[in-house]
Design a protein around this motif. Structure first.
Motif, PDB file in Angstrom:
ATOM      1  N   TYR A  63      -5.108   8.467  64.414  1.00 22.87           N
ATOM      2  CA  TYR A  63      -6.457   9.025  64.338  1.00 22.87           C
ATOM      3  C   TYR A  63      -6.511  10.137  63.288  1.00 22.87           C
ATOM      4  CZ  TYR A  63     -10.811  11.299  65.691  1.00 22.87           C
ATOM      5  OH  TYR A  63     -12.061  11.853  65.678  1.00 22.87           O
ATOM      6  N   MET A  64      -5.479  10.997  63.264  1.00 26.42           N
ATOM      7  CA  MET A  64      -5.423  12.077  62.275  1.00 26.42           C
ATOM      8  C   MET A  64      -5.398  11.518  60.859  1.00 26.42           C
ATOM      9  SD  MET A  64      -2.698  14.591  64.188  1.00 26.42           S
ATOM     10  CE  MET A  64      -2.574  15.737  62.815  1.00 26.42           C
ATOM     11  N   ARG A  65      -4.584  10.476  60.667  1.00 25.87           N
ATOM     12  CA  ARG A  65      -4.492   9.890  59.332  1.00 25.87           C
ATOM     13  C   ARG A  65      -5.823   9.234  58.939  1.00 25.87           C
ATOM     14  NH1 ARG A  65      -1.154   4.866  56.946  1.00 25.87           N
ATOM     15  NH2 ARG A  65      -1.369   5.436  54.765  1.00 25.87           N
ATOM     16  N   LYS A  66      -6.453   8.574  59.903  1.00 24.86           N
ATOM     17  CA  LYS A  66      -7.744   7.920  59.646  1.00 24.86           C
ATOM     18  C   LYS A  66      -8.795   8.932  59.195  1.00 24.86           C
ATOM     19  CE  LYS A  66     -10.968   4.779  62.033  1.00 24.86           C
ATOM     20  NZ  LYS A  66     -11.235   4.093  63.333  1.00 24.86           N
ATOM     21  N   LYS A  67      -8.697  10.160  59.739  1.00 24.15           N
ATOM     22  CA  LYS A  67      -9.637  11.217  59.387  1.00 24.15           C
ATOM     23  C   LYS A  67      -9.225  11.969  58.128  1.00 24.15           C
ATOM     24  CE  LYS A  67     -12.585  10.757  62.768  1.00 24.15           C
ATOM     25  NZ  LYS A  67     -14.001  10.414  62.508  1.00 24.15           N
ATOM     26  N   GLY A  68      -8.117  11.533  57.511  1.00 20.43           N
ATOM     27  CA  GLY A  68      -7.683  12.146  56.268  1.00 20.43           C
ATOM     28  C   GLY A  68      -6.958  13.463  56.424  1.00 20.43           C
ATOM     29  N   LYS A  69      -6.476  13.747  57.641  1.00 21.08           N
ATOM     30  CA  LYS A  69      -5.788  15.016  57.878  1.00 21.08           C
ATOM     31  C   LYS A  69      -4.341  14.925  57.377  1.00 21.08           C
ATOM     32  CE  LYS A  69      -8.672  16.233  61.836  1.00 21.08           C
ATOM     33  NZ  LYS A  69      -8.731  16.631  63.258  1.00 21.08           N
ATOM     34  N   ARG A  70      -3.932  15.925  56.614  1.00 18.33           N
ATOM     35  CA  ARG A  70      -2.592  15.925  56.027  1.00 18.33           C
ATOM     36  C   ARG A  70      -1.772  17.144  56.443  1.00 18.33           C
ATOM     37  NH1 ARG A  70      -3.394  13.865  49.764  1.00 18.33           N
ATOM     38  NH2 ARG A  70      -4.360  11.843  50.259  1.00 18.33           N
ATOM     39  N   ARG A  71      -2.262  17.902  57.388  1.00 18.89           N
ATOM     40  CA  ARG A  71      -1.561  19.119  57.785  1.00 18.89           C
ATOM     41  C   ARG A  71      -0.175  18.788  58.325  1.00 18.89           C
ATOM     42  NH1 ARG A  71      -4.136  22.879  62.337  1.00 18.89           N
ATOM     43  NH2 ARG A  71      -3.275  21.226  63.650  1.00 18.89           N
ATOM     44  N   LYS A  72       0.807  19.541  57.853  1.00 16.72           N
ATOM     45  CA  LYS A  72       2.185  19.298  58.264  1.00 16.72           C
ATOM     46  C   LYS A  72       2.461  19.919  59.631  1.00 16.72           C
ATOM     47  CE  LYS A  72       3.995  19.036  53.538  1.00 16.72           C
ATOM     48  NZ  LYS A  72       4.944  19.613  52.553  1.00 16.72           N
ATOM     49  N   ASP A  73       3.338  19.276  60.382  1.00 15.24           N
ATOM     50  CA  ASP A  73       3.757  19.812  61.670  1.00 15.24           C
ATOM     51  C   ASP A  73       4.846  20.865  61.419  1.00 15.24           C
ATOM     52  OD1 ASP A  73       5.981  18.156  61.055  1.00 15.24           O
ATOM     53  OD2 ASP A  73       6.414  17.969  63.183  1.00 15.24           O
ATOM     54  N   PRO A  74       5.335  21.564  62.470  1.00 15.99           N
ATOM     55  CA  PRO A  74       6.345  22.604  62.256  1.00 15.99           C
ATOM     56  C   PRO A  74       7.625  22.120  61.581  1.00 15.99           C
ATOM     57  CG  PRO A  74       5.338  22.898  64.403  1.00 15.99           C
ATOM     58  CD  PRO A  74       4.810  21.602  63.853  1.00 15.99           C
ATOM     59  N   SER A  75       7.908  20.816  61.644  1.00  9.30           N
ATOM     60  CA  SER A  75       9.108  20.298  60.973  1.00  9.30           C
ATOM     61  C   SER A  75       8.844  19.983  59.501  1.00  9.30           C
ATOM     62  CB  SER A  75       9.606  19.032  61.681  1.00  9.30           C
ATOM     63  OG  SER A  75       8.738  17.932  61.439  1.00  9.30           O
ATOM     64  N   GLY A  76       7.580  20.139  59.073  1.00 12.16           N
ATOM     65  CA  GLY A  76       7.235  19.908  57.678  1.00 12.16           C
ATOM     66  C   GLY A  76       6.785  18.497  57.363  1.00 12.16           C
ATOM     67  N   MET A  77       6.448  17.696  58.392  1.00 17.33           N
ATOM     68  CA  MET A  77       6.061  16.307  58.177  1.00 17.33           C
ATOM     69  C   MET A  77       4.559  16.119  58.337  1.00 17.33           C
ATOM     70  SD  MET A  77       9.151  14.355  60.240  1.00 17.33           S
ATOM     71  CE  MET A  77       8.764  12.726  59.591  1.00 17.33           C
ATOM     72  N   THR A  78       3.957  15.380  57.409  1.00 18.87           N
ATOM     73  CA  THR A  78       2.542  15.013  57.519  1.00 18.87           C
ATOM     74  C   THR A  78       2.395  13.896  58.557  1.00 18.87           C
ATOM     75  OG1 THR A  78       2.745  13.295  55.833  1.00 18.87           O
ATOM     76  CG2 THR A  78       2.178  15.529  55.075  1.00 18.87           C
ATOM     77  N   PRO A  79       1.157  13.620  59.009  1.00 21.98           N
ATOM     78  CA  PRO A  79       0.967  12.483  59.920  1.00 21.98           C
ATOM     79  C   PRO A  79       1.501  11.178  59.341  1.00 21.98           C
ATOM     80  CG  PRO A  79      -0.976  13.869  59.967  1.00 21.98           C
ATOM     81  CD  PRO A  79      -0.084  14.421  58.898  1.00 21.98           C
ATOM     82  N   TYR A  80       1.285  10.939  58.060  1.00 22.40           N
ATOM     83  CA  TYR A  80       1.783   9.696  57.442  1.00 22.40           C
ATOM     84  C   TYR A  80       3.307   9.636  57.492  1.00 22.40           C
ATOM     85  CZ  TYR A  80       3.099   6.230  53.961  1.00 22.40           C
ATOM     86  OH  TYR A  80       3.681   5.157  53.333  1.00 22.40           O
ATOM     87  N   ALA A  81       3.973  10.751  57.149  1.00 18.97           N
ATOM     88  CA  ALA A  81       5.445  10.781  57.164  1.00 18.97           C
ATOM     89  C   ALA A  81       5.977  10.556  58.572  1.00 18.97           C
ATOM     90  CB  ALA A  81       5.945  12.106  56.603  1.00 18.97           C
ATOM     91  N   GLN A  82       5.285  11.129  59.560  1.00 11.78           N
ATOM     92  CA  GLN A  82       5.705  10.939  60.950  1.00 11.78           C
ATOM     93  C   GLN A  82       5.574   9.482  61.368  1.00 11.78           C
ATOM     94  OE1 GLN A  82       4.505  14.133  63.862  1.00 11.78           O
ATOM     95  NE2 GLN A  82       3.365  14.899  62.089  1.00 11.78           N
TER      96      GLN A  82
END
Length: 701
Positions: A59-78
């Motif tokens: 859902y985050m990726r569908k909405k274009g959100k790219r904020r990284k998590d505390p480990s430094g990974m974007t939703p796409y990378a995760q």
């Protein structure tokens, strides 16, 4: 802080936990049906993970959100990393099931059969069964791309039939849901001492002409969709919480398909049709070489007649702290009572509410229901108490994920019985485990309280390890009442005497305790933190623990599942060790111990060290003052930390190493030790001696 090594990704840490559970299925010391049970557990865990965590990331990726998590990974990378590990998990699950467990079980007379393996008698039986039980119930629906399509239910097993068209038409497709209530395992006639069965989908495929008479079925294969369940209630827009939650449940039925499981024999043409029909990407379509929905095999692990393939059961022991001939309130009046389930029976907690329901001196009962069993004795007791004229309040958490429907039903039933039902605090889940009974006695009104780390569920109390604490301590009783007033009305419990409550004071208290140990270490005093929890995710607390480690605090953590902290990293966390126990019972207790200059502060809690628990839920942190109860809790912690049989050690790179006794080292399996201790206490008065248990005893994970 060195941000590049600060945290492990939460989702990948969870997958590592599920791998640790899966490896229980590989352990040849476990009986075969217990190993099958662990396969089923990992499949069930994966279903929920995909629906909630992967669904949320998609859902985050569908909405274009790219904020990284505390480990430094974007939703796409995760999503990319998760997909790779999920593929590996499927390979290991299905390879082990198909090549090891299924053949080994067949040798023992527990035999899944294919249609071409059936005897004439079995084929005749199955033909009659299909005609009598299945043909009148199951109904196929024609489907076309671009046309209105039937609702294809989340996690339900379906059959896709591809039917040859005439010379002018293309092939046609039909989808047939196999239903949640239809028996997945059809038991066949067989010799005594054997269990031979065929899967529902195999039976349907062998008799597919029953549904498509006069048609040529080109292929017939099973599939199973997974829909996004990460749909939150918009409380500001809902007319009321009950109606809003019912709308969420309806919305989940038709949410995006985020995973598609298909059997390996399905053609590329059939798979492509399904992906387009369900709008599911190729990356998240999994072609599985074995039965879909392995979690269904949990039903078969309890089949009678194959006791040699199961663990010898551990029966919860009656606590030596409880006199069955005396009233529960009389006993709590004399001393605080602490129980460790399922080693010790959950019955005293049930008694606590049942006796209150029938006690003429009891004025009121208040209890939080987050999850409970289908035939809950606790709920029945609340109903009876209300009918007896007592003032009964039940807080039902309607937002308890996947228990929403049953909690809605409980709410309506309790309201009809005269119970005051409340739904918690707007915008927050109420995850606390507390029950308070108000009783009029000669000395005045006395509050009796049960605090726990687990739900009021008599079924899971036999499967999960949890702490129960019963007391009539005046301050803790006052706080219990203040807690219910705060969640049922508008008051803010700013003046709690002994409890700490999220999202108000719990985080602050934990932070203060960690900082106090850090200051002692800086002043060359002994400083220790010992904690047991399900998950450690919160970045702020992780940073505090890193700072404590750097100051010289010795930190021992027993974290069952997700752990985003990286222990043993030079210059960051050398003084932190993290272990995880995976064994017969699901580790669920939260126990926190701070050395505090030798006068140890020990707490139990409903909260893990996760941001959602500390900031987005109503949770409780309960101090334990009784010397005997503190001693017991510290003993439990030490036993778990000493485990060298069922424990895993977290390494700095985020991987886990299975612990094994070193040469000459005593074998310590903590769950076995704790159950043995409970047996010894039970038998002491009977004059019996219990020295050891049958290896690998137990009933459930």
């Amino acid at each position: 802080m060195r941000k590049d090594i600060a945290c492990t990704n939460r989702e990948l840490s969870w997958i590592e936990f599920n791998f640790r559970v899966l490896y229980q299925a590989f352990d040849k010391n476990n009986p075969l049906l217990e190993r099958l049970k662990f396969i089923a557990i990992t499949a069930s865990n994966l279903d929920e993970f995909i629906m909630v965590r992967v669904g949320g990331l998609m859902y985050m990726r569908k909405k274009g959100k790219r904020r990284k998590d505390p480990s430094g990974m974007t939703p796409y990378a995760q999503l990319k990393a998760i997909n790779k590990r999920v593929n590996q998990m499927y390979r290991e699950q299905y390879t082990h099931y198909s090549k090891t467990l299924e053949p080994a079980l067949a040798e023992k007379g527990f035999n899944r059969k294919r249609y071409n393996e059936l005897s004439p008698e079995q084929k005749s039986f199955l033909s009659d069964y299909v005609s009598r039980e299945l043909a009148p119930v199951l109904t196929p629906s024609a489907v076309e791309l671009g046309a209105v399509k039937p609702l294809i239910h989340n996690l339900e097993l379906h059959i896709l039939a591809r039917i040859q068209g005439d010379k002018k038409d293309r092939d046609k497709y039909a989808v047939m849901p196999l239903g949640f209530e239809t028996k997945r395992f059809i038991i066949l006639p067989s010799e005594a001492g054997r269990c031979e069965f065929i899967l529902l989908e195999d039976a349907v495929k062998a008799h597919i002409s029953n549904w498509f008479e006069g048609c040529r079925v080109l292929e017939c294969c099973s599939f199973r969709p997974t829909r996004n369940a990460d749909i939150e209630l918009q409380e500001d827009e809902a007319p009321d919480l009950l109606t809003g939650m019912e709308e969420v449940l309806e919305e989940r039925k038709s949410s995006d398909c985020i995973r598609l499981e298909i059997e390996s024999g399905m053609s590329e043409k059939g798979g492509e049709f399904l992906r387009e029909l369900l709008e599911c990407g190729k990356r998240w379509t999994f072609r599985l070489d074995g039965p879909l929905n392995l979690k269904a095999f949990m039903d078969m692990t309890s089949i009678e007649g194959f006791e040699s393939l199961k663990n010898e059961p551990w029966q919860p022991q009656p606590s030596d702290q409880i006199d069955p001939s005396a009233g529960i309130f009389e006993q709590i009046q004399k001393k605080d009572i602490l129980l460790y389930h399922p080693y010790e029976s959950f019955d005293p907690v049930i008694r606590f509410v049942e006796e209150a329901a029938g006690d003429p001196s009891v004025l009121s009962i208040k209890l939080v229901i987050y999850r409970t069993s289908s035939k809950s004795p606790m709920v029945a007791a609340l109903k009876r108490a209300a009918e007896n004229g007592k003032y009964v309040t039940a807080l039902l958490e309607l937002k308890a994920r996947f228990d929403e429907r049953s909690n809605i039903e409980w709410a309506r039933m309790l309201e009809n019985s005269g119970v005051q039902v409340i739904y918690g605090v707007k915008g927050l889940k109420t995850h606390s485990k507390v029950c308070v009974v108000v009783r009029r006695e000669e000395a005045g009104v006395v509050r009796y309280v049960h605090y726990g780390t687990g739900n009021y569920n008599d079924k899971t109390a036999k499967l999960y390890s949890d702490i129960s604490y019963m007391t009539c301590n005046e301050a803790l009783g006052f706080d219990a009442t203040a807690f219910f007033n705060s969640v049922s009305g508008y008051s803010q419990p700013q003046n709690l005497r002994r409890l700490y409550m999220s999202p108000i004071t719990l985080r602050k208290k934990i932070t203060q305790m960690i900082e106090a140990e850090t200051e002692r270490a800086k002043n060359s005093q002994k400083a220790e933190i010992t904690a047991k929890m399900n998950s450690l995710v919160d970045k702020n607390l992780i940073e505090k623990l890193y700072a404590a480690s750097q100051a010289g605090v010795e930190i021992k953590l027993n974290v069952r599942g997700i752990c985003c902290l990286k222990p043993g990293v030079e210059g960051l966390s050398e003084n932190i060790t993290v272990t995880s126990i995976v064994d017969r019972f699901l580790e669920h207790a939260r126990i926190y111990c701070f050395y505090h200059g030798g006068n140890e502060n020990i707490f139990i809690s409903s909260a893990d060290w996760m941001t959602r628990n500390l900031d987005k839920r109503v949770e409780l942190l309960v101090p334990i003052d009784s010397a005997n109860c503190k001693k017991r809790l510290k003993s439990f912690l030490n036993t778990h930390l000493a485990d060298n049989v069922s424990s895993w050690t977290l390494l700095p790179d985020g991987s886990y190493k299975k612990n094994r006794p070193k040469k000459g080292e005593k074998r310590i399996r903590s769950q076995e030790q704790l159950y043995l201790q409970a047996c010894r206490r039970t038998e002491r008065k009977r004059g019996k001696v219990v020295d050891q248990l049958t290896p690998h005893m137990g009933e459930n994970y």
